[in-house]
Design a protein around this motif. Structure first.
Motif, PDB file in Angstrom:
ATOM      1  N   ALA A 223      65.160  81.118  84.726  1.00 42.62           N
ATOM      2  CA  ALA A 223      66.310  81.968  85.039  1.00 42.62           C
ATOM      3  C   ALA A 223      66.811  81.724  86.462  1.00 42.62           C
ATOM      4  CB  ALA A 223      65.942  83.435  84.849  1.00 42.62           C
ATOM      5  N   VAL A 224      65.880  81.615  87.418  1.00 39.14           N
ATOM      6  CA  VAL A 224      66.259  81.327  88.808  1.00 39.14           C
ATOM      7  C   VAL A 224      66.912  79.951  88.903  1.00 39.14           C
ATOM      8  CG1 VAL A 224      65.352  80.908  91.131  1.00 39.14           C
ATOM      9  CG2 VAL A 224      64.490  82.832  89.781  1.00 39.14           C
ATOM     10  N   SER A 225      66.381  78.976  88.192  1.00 43.18           N
ATOM     11  CA  SER A 225      66.939  77.620  88.213  1.00 43.18           C
ATOM     12  C   SER A 225      68.354  77.597  87.635  1.00 43.18           C
ATOM     13  CB  SER A 225      66.040  76.660  87.429  1.00 43.18           C
ATOM     14  OG  SER A 225      64.757  76.585  88.001  1.00 43.18           O
ATOM     15  N   LEU A 226      68.576  78.364  86.565  1.00 37.16           N
ATOM     16  CA  LEU A 226      69.911  78.418  85.964  1.00 37.16           C
ATOM     17  C   LEU A 226      70.918  79.059  86.914  1.00 37.16           C
ATOM     18  CD1 LEU A 226      69.137  79.449  82.265  1.00 37.16           C
ATOM     19  CD2 LEU A 226      69.999  77.242  83.083  1.00 37.16           C
ATOM     20  N   PHE A 227      70.493  80.118  87.610  1.00 46.61           N
ATOM     21  CA  PHE A 227      71.402  80.732  88.577  1.00 46.61           C
ATOM     22  C   PHE A 227      71.723  79.749  89.703  1.00 46.61           C
ATOM     23  CE2 PHE A 227      72.604  83.256  92.257  1.00 46.61           C
ATOM     24  CZ  PHE A 227      73.550  84.105  91.703  1.00 46.61           C
ATOM     25  N   GLY A 228      70.710  79.007  90.159  1.00 44.28           N
ATOM     26  CA  GLY A 228      70.947  77.997  91.184  1.00 44.28           C
ATOM     27  C   GLY A 228      71.889  76.913  90.698  1.00 44.28           C
ATOM     28  N   LEU A 229      71.746  76.505  89.439  1.00 40.14           N
ATOM     29  CA  LEU A 229      72.637  75.500  88.865  1.00 40.14           C
ATOM     30  C   LEU A 229      74.074  75.999  88.833  1.00 40.14           C
ATOM     31  CD1 LEU A 229      73.208  72.862  87.308  1.00 40.14           C
ATOM     32  CD2 LEU A 229      72.542  74.071  85.211  1.00 40.14           C
ATOM     33  N   GLY A 230      74.259  77.243  88.387  1.00 41.15           N
ATOM     34  CA  GLY A 230      75.607  77.808  88.340  1.00 41.15           C
ATOM     35  C   GLY A 230      76.233  77.910  89.715  1.00 41.15           C
ATOM     36  N   ALA A 231      75.432  78.315  90.711  1.00 38.86           N
ATOM     37  CA  ALA A 231      75.936  78.406  92.082  1.00 38.86           C
ATOM     38  C   ALA A 231      76.312  77.023  92.607  1.00 38.86           C
ATOM     39  CB  ALA A 231      74.886  79.052  92.984  1.00 38.86           C
ATOM     40  N   ALA A 232      75.495  76.024  92.305  1.00 38.34           N
ATOM     41  CA  ALA A 232      75.783  74.656  92.754  1.00 38.34           C
ATOM     42  C   ALA A 232      77.066  74.133  92.119  1.00 38.34           C
ATOM     43  CB  ALA A 232      74.613  73.739  92.408  1.00 38.34           C
ATOM     44  N   LEU A 233      77.295  74.446  90.851  1.00 35.92           N
ATOM     45  CA  LEU A 233      78.536  74.025  90.186  1.00 35.92           C
ATOM     46  C   LEU A 233      79.756  74.652  90.866  1.00 35.92           C
ATOM     47  CD1 LEU A 233      77.488  74.291  86.418  1.00 35.92           C
ATOM     48  CD2 LEU A 233      78.044  72.195  87.672  1.00 35.92           C
ATOM     49  N   ALA A 234      79.650  75.953  91.189  1.00 37.10           N
ATOM     50  CA  ALA A 234      80.779  76.628  91.840  1.00 37.10           C
ATOM     51  C   ALA A 234      81.045  76.054  93.225  1.00 37.10           C
ATOM     52  CB  ALA A 234      80.495  78.132  91.929  1.00 37.10           C
ATOM     53  N   VAL A 235      79.988  75.816  93.997  1.00 32.63           N
ATOM     54  CA  VAL A 235      80.146  75.246  95.341  1.00 32.63           C
ATOM     55  C   VAL A 235      80.721  73.829  95.258  1.00 32.63           C
ATOM     56  CG1 VAL A 235      78.905  74.461  97.395  1.00 32.63           C
ATOM     57  CG2 VAL A 235      78.354  76.680  96.376  1.00 32.63           C
ATOM     58  N   GLY A 236      80.239  73.056  94.293  1.00 30.11           N
ATOM     59  CA  GLY A 236      80.764  71.704  94.114  1.00 30.11           C
ATOM     60  C   GLY A 236      82.245  71.708  93.789  1.00 30.11           C
ATOM     61  N   CYS A 237      82.668  72.616  92.932  1.00 32.37           N
ATOM     62  CA  CYS A 237      84.090  72.720  92.591  1.00 32.37           C
ATOM     63  C   CYS A 237      84.917  73.194  93.783  1.00 32.37           C
ATOM     64  CB  CYS A 237      84.274  73.672  91.409  1.00 32.37           C
ATOM     65  SG  CYS A 237      83.708  72.992  89.841  1.00 32.37           S
ATOM     66  N   GLN A 238      84.360  74.119  94.565  1.00 35.50           N
ATOM     67  CA  GLN A 238      85.068  74.576  95.764  1.00 35.50           C
ATOM     68  C   GLN A 238      85.385  73.406  96.682  1.00 35.50           C
ATOM     69  OE1 GLN A 238      82.742  76.711  98.584  1.00 35.50           O
ATOM     70  NE2 GLN A 238      84.486  77.410  99.793  1.00 35.50           N
ATOM     71  N   ARG A 239      84.390  72.551  96.910  1.00 34.48           N
ATOM     72  CA  ARG A 239      84.581  71.428  97.823  1.00 34.48           C
ATOM     73  C   ARG A 239      85.473  70.354  97.204  1.00 34.48           C
ATOM     74  NH1 ARG A 239      78.295  70.969 100.063  1.00 34.48           N
ATOM     75  NH2 ARG A 239      78.354  72.929 101.250  1.00 34.48           N
TER      76      ARG A 239
END
Length: 297
Positions: A223-239
């Motif tokens: 669950a923690v890994s999935l939340f980290g993955l989702g956050a990384a996707l959002a940050v990647g799209c932001q940049r």
């Protein structure tokens, strides 16, 4: 310090308390089963209530809304299920639980609250959450079938019908109840009670007390890994797309925070306790992650 912690995480503490009661006192749960669908309809109503759709400038939000829906309903589920399958190669129930959680729409209440606390674009979070919810009757069964269709027979027609009923019921209730009939406090308390009753009924009915500590720790880690993955996707799209800060927080929360009530409703045909545990643990991790990110801004 303790008072601030309790205030900040009061909803999470209530969720954990509801789980504990479901484990320790499961006997009354059959009497609450008929209330599951009305409770989820009420939660949809609380998500839609008070939103002034006519005041929203859709043209300025269209691209970010579309991006969030793509991440939430396609990229995160498809990438996330690979991680889940790797971790639970021999546990189809855990895979199913996470697949259900990944396939349901954004939870409007939490996404809006954490966006506001992070000083993000609340209006964008609102319209994205509503769009996600309205797409759910079609998107959720399709995504879930894509994620686990080769492992488990997914009752697509049943899920579509249930979601159409709860989303349609929520929309009708929003139209029927006058704007001033219920105060904001009543709505908030009612939605919290509805979530707690849903969690209690799901936990008590599934008999999650039999889950061993090793399986629970594995579920928490995934669950923690999935939340980290989702956050990384959002940050990647932001940049990648140059999304400004306020909208980036809205994108992050609407991508990651999934609707617990709908996930529990979809999980009803699957009685394995590990399905319920995976959904609830993922929800708790999402809410904790949202609080941490909002506090860090």
């Amino acid at each position: 310090m303790i008072r601030r912690f309790v205030s900040r995480f009061s909803n999470l503490l209530l969720v954990l308390g509801s789980v504990a009661v479901g484990v320790l006192v499961p006997q009354p749960s059959p009497y609450l089963d008929p209330l599951i669908t009305p409770l989820v309809v009420f939660l949809v109503f609380t998500s839609l209530r008070g939103v002034r759709l006519a005041a929203i400038d859709y043209s300025s939000y269209a691209a970010v809304v579309a991006l969030s829906l793509c991440l939430s309903y396609a990229v995160l589920p498809l990438a996330g299920i690979r991680l889940v399958e790797f971790a639970f190669a021999e546990a189809d129930a855990a895979v199913l639980g996470f697949a259900i959680a990944l396939s349901v729409p954004t939870t409007a209440g939490s996404a809006i609250i954490w966006t506001r606390l992070a000083r993000g674009d609340v209006q964008l979070a609102t319209i994205t959450s509503i769009a996600s919810l309205l797409l759910a009757p079609v998107a959720t069964p399709l995504v879930l079938t894509r994620l686990v269709g080769s492992r488990i027979a997914v009752p697509t027609a049943s899920i579509l019908t249930d979601l159409a009923v709860i989303v349609g019921g929520g929309v009708l209730l929003t139209a029927a109840v006058p704007a001033g009939a219920l105060s904001a406090d009543a709505i908030e308390r009612g939605s919290t009670l509805a979530i707690l009753l849903l969690i209690y009924t799901a936990v008590a009915g599934a008999g999650v007390g039999g889950i061993d500590a090793t399986a629970l720790l594995a579920v928490i880690g995934v669950a923690v890994s999935l939340f980290g993955l989702g956050a990384a996707l959002a940050v990647g799209c932001q940049r990648a797309f140059g999304i400004e800060r306020g909208r980036a927080f809205s994108l992050l929360f609407t991508t990651n925070l999934k609707n617990l009530g709908i996930a529990l409703l979809v999980s009803i045909p699957f009685a394995d306790p590990l399905v319920t545990v995976s959904i609830i643990v993922y929800y708790v991790v999402q809410q904790t992650g949202g609080a941490v990110l909002a506090d860090a801004t």
